[in-house]
Design an enzyme around this catalytic site. Structure first.
Site, mmCIF file in Angstrom:
data_model
loop_
_atom_site.group_PDB
_atom_site.id
_atom_site.type_symbol
_atom_site.label_atom_id
_atom_site.label_comp_id
_atom_site.label_asym_id
_atom_site.label_seq_id
_atom_site.Cartn_x
_atom_site.Cartn_y
_atom_site.Cartn_z
ATOM 1 N N SER A 117 -33.609 -9.504 -20.183
ATOM 2 C CA SER A 117 -34.121 -8.199 -19.133
ATOM 3 C C SER A 117 -35.207 -7.959 -20.292
ATOM 4 O O SER A 117 -35.772 -8.744 -21.510
ATOM 5 C CB SER A 117 -33.565 -6.636 -19.745
ATOM 6 N N GLU A 127 -27.471 -11.590 -15.044
ATOM 7 C CA GLU A 127 -28.201 -11.213 -15.695
ATOM 8 C C GLU A 127 -27.764 -11.438 -17.007
ATOM 9 O O GLU A 127 -27.091 -11.635 -17.352
ATOM 10 C CB GLU A 127 -28.170 -9.505 -15.527
ATOM 11 N N GLU A 166 -18.975 -1.590 -25.984
ATOM 12 C CA GLU A 166 -18.813 -1.443 -24.406
ATOM 13 C C GLU A 166 -17.650 -0.716 -24.034
ATOM 14 O O GLU A 166 -16.501 -0.875 -24.088
ATOM 15 C CB GLU A 166 -18.792 -3.126 -23.306
ATOM 16 N N ARG A 175 -22.826 -4.154 -28.807
ATOM 17 C CA ARG A 175 -22.437 -2.884 -28.217
ATOM 18 C C ARG A 175 -21.146 -2.597 -27.850
ATOM 19 O O ARG A 175 -20.208 -3.634 -27.483
ATOM 20 C CB ARG A 175 -22.828 -3.218 -27.452
ATOM 21 N N ARG A 227 -24.299 -15.635 -21.585
ATOM 22 C CA ARG A 227 -23.930 -14.982 -20.802
ATOM 23 C C ARG A 227 -25.293 -16.524 -19.641
ATOM 24 O O ARG A 227 -24.556 -17.575 -18.923
ATOM 25 C CB ARG A 227 -24.399 -13.810 -20.062
ATOM 26 N N ARG A 276 -17.911 -10.200 -17.892
ATOM 27 C CA ARG A 276 -19.619 -10.655 -18.346
ATOM 28 C C ARG A 276 -19.641 -10.163 -19.763
ATOM 29 O O ARG A 276 -21.708 -10.048 -20.537
ATOM 30 C CB ARG A 276 -20.353 -10.641 -17.027
ATOM 31 N N HIS A 277 -18.998 -8.979 -20.245
ATOM 32 C CA HIS A 277 -19.043 -8.342 -21.234
ATOM 33 C C HIS A 277 -18.518 -8.113 -22.828
ATOM 34 O O HIS A 277 -17.244 -8.837 -22.534
ATOM 35 C CB HIS A 277 -19.271 -6.652 -21.238
#
Ligand code: AMO
Length: 434
Positions: free
Chosen positions: A360, A357, A213, A211, A408, A219-220
């Site tokens: 998902s 998180e 980002e 990604r 994560r 956290r990314h």
């Protein structure tokens, strides 16, 4: 003579051969103490001039720290030596000399910034505390894989080069594919769904995803790893959540079984979660955040501050892992199924660990017309996704799944603040090497 790991050597070992790095060296003139480190631990090599002769003594004296050596010798007990024994060498050979000065101290005695450590990651990872993180990561993968295999899921390997984004937004990495533009996949999403049209029913994949980002947060990553799962003939998202919580429990159990030394080294007391995990709705989560003074507008994502507040309240009640389910439709990607009873919501969930998180998931849309409508609503062009949409034309079962960030997961359960620590060679907007 067969090589032994330092962890296999004790006072009763007799004559042994060990190989590894010179982690430390203390020179007292006629006696020298070397610390030899391998992947399992360390052992002291005691080199005495009156025992070894001039040649070995000279070789030991000229050794730079972190050179790779091979030593044969007799093990003797010595209470003063770390680990309670030491090797008196008969031979000491240098397999690879290290330069000096070292770019950083792998013992961690001299502080180095995270950036310096990552620049010299091969040396940083010689530190047993750093390596312990990856032993935990390895056990986490084994735990997930073991559970999927025992429960009839098939491991698949879907393409990583594709023609379109999957998760909406502009966060894709274009690549040059001969004379065309292509992209690195943002997730295995479309292909694990295609495997449902293919009749595979239960698939999983542990896969990299990319990604672009824009934000730089602890956290990314731009390249992350995901434990992805998809299954057919579900009733609703609850079937997916049951798999998700069982997988997480199996991961934690495997870590505690096979990486308990690593947990000790990292001083982490990890608790096996009790199932079923706590399930909060999105609306309830907003209420808790509000009680703690962090108002979130209905329909917006839950920001990190609110997540911390929610996590604090749940931790007080003993819930480290918990779900937030029934997210608003505007907050979710096009493929998630709106709730047939109330189209404002989706049949989706996130799994969290404390304020992180982790995943998902949810039930997918399997009706072609609705899927096209949702794609358009999100400003995407259905004609660019023909290869995906065609799979919904000839019999697509109701299905759902999840994608759980492995990096994560590891960072959160080990209380690591920056996700980069949980990745061997992290990729971020500012870091493309080593
Ligand atoms: P989502 O976009 O929420 O869902 O991603 C799933 C999980 O992947 C991890 N993750 C990341 N980790 C580190 N850095 C990033 N940039 C990053 N992006 C994502 C997170 C996140 O919770 N296709 C759906 C999943 C599904 O429904 O099956 C998806 O990708 O832990």
């Amino acid at each position: 003579m067969e090589r032994k790991y330092t962890s296999e050597v004790d006072g009763s070992s007799g004559e042994v051969k060990v190989q590894g790095w010179v982690r430390d060296k203390r020179d007292l003139g006629s006696i020298m103490f070397l610390v030899l480190a391998d992947r399992t631990g360390e052992i002291q090599i005691t080199v005495k001039e009156d025992e070894v002769g001039e040649e070995i003594m000279d070789r030991a004296e000229s050794l730079n720290r972190e050179s790779v050596i091979s030593v044969t010798g007799k093990v003797e007990e010595n209470e003063q030596a770390p680990g309670g024994s030491e090797i008196h060498p008969d031979s000491l050979d240098v397999l690879s000399e290290s330069e000096k000065p070292l770019p950083m101290d792998p013992r961690g005695k001299q502080d180095a910034s995270l950036s310096t450590r990552l620049d010299n990651r091969f040396m940083d990872l010689r530190n047993s505390k750093r390596r312990a993180i990856f032993e935990v990561r390895n056990a986490a993968c084994s735990g997930a894989r073991g559970w999927f295999e025992e429960n009839g899921f098939m491991e698949v390997h879907t393409p990583k080069i594709t023609v379109s984004g999957t998760e909406g937004g502009a966060e894709v990495f274009p690549i040059i594919y001969y004379e065309k533009e292509a992209f690195l996949v943002q997730s295995a999403q479309l292909y694990k769904q295609l495997m449902q049209a293919a009749g595979a029913e239960k698939v999983y994949e542990i896969t990299p995803q990319w990604r672009a980002e824009k934000s730089r947060t602890p956290r990314h990553l731009t390249e992350s790893f995901s434990v992805d799962m998809e299954m057919s003939f579900i009733e609703d998202q609850e079937d997916v959540m049951e798999v998700q919580e069982k997988v997480v429990k199996a991961m934690v159990e495997e870590i505690k079984d096979s990486a308990s030394d690593a947990l000790d080294e990292l001083d982490i007391d990890l608790k096996v979660p009790e199932l079923p995990l706590k399930r909060l709705t999105y609306d309830e989560a907003l209420e808790i955040a509000g009680e703690k003074g962090e108002e979130i507008q209905w329909g917006e994502d839950i920001n990190i501050k609110a997540m911390r507040n929610i996590a604090e309240k749940l931790e007080e009640k003993g819930h480290d892992f918990y779900f937030i389910k029934r997210w608003p439709v505007g907050e979710r990607a096009f493929y998630y199924r709106p709730d047939p009873e109330d189209g404002k919501y989706t049949q989706t969930f996130d799994l969290n660990y404390r304020s992180w998180e982790l995943s998902s998931g949810g039930q997918r849309i399997h009706d072609l017309d609705l899927l096209k409508k949702r794609i358009e609503e999100q400003g995407m062009d259905p004609s660019e996704m023909k290869f995906y949409l065609d799979a919904f034309r000839y019999g697509m079962p109701p299905h759902g799944g999840f994608g759980m960030g492995l990096d994560r997961f590891v960072a959160s359960i080990l209380d690591i603040e920056n996700i980069k620590e949980a990745v061997l060679f992290p990729r971020t907007p500012d870091r493309l090497q080593p």
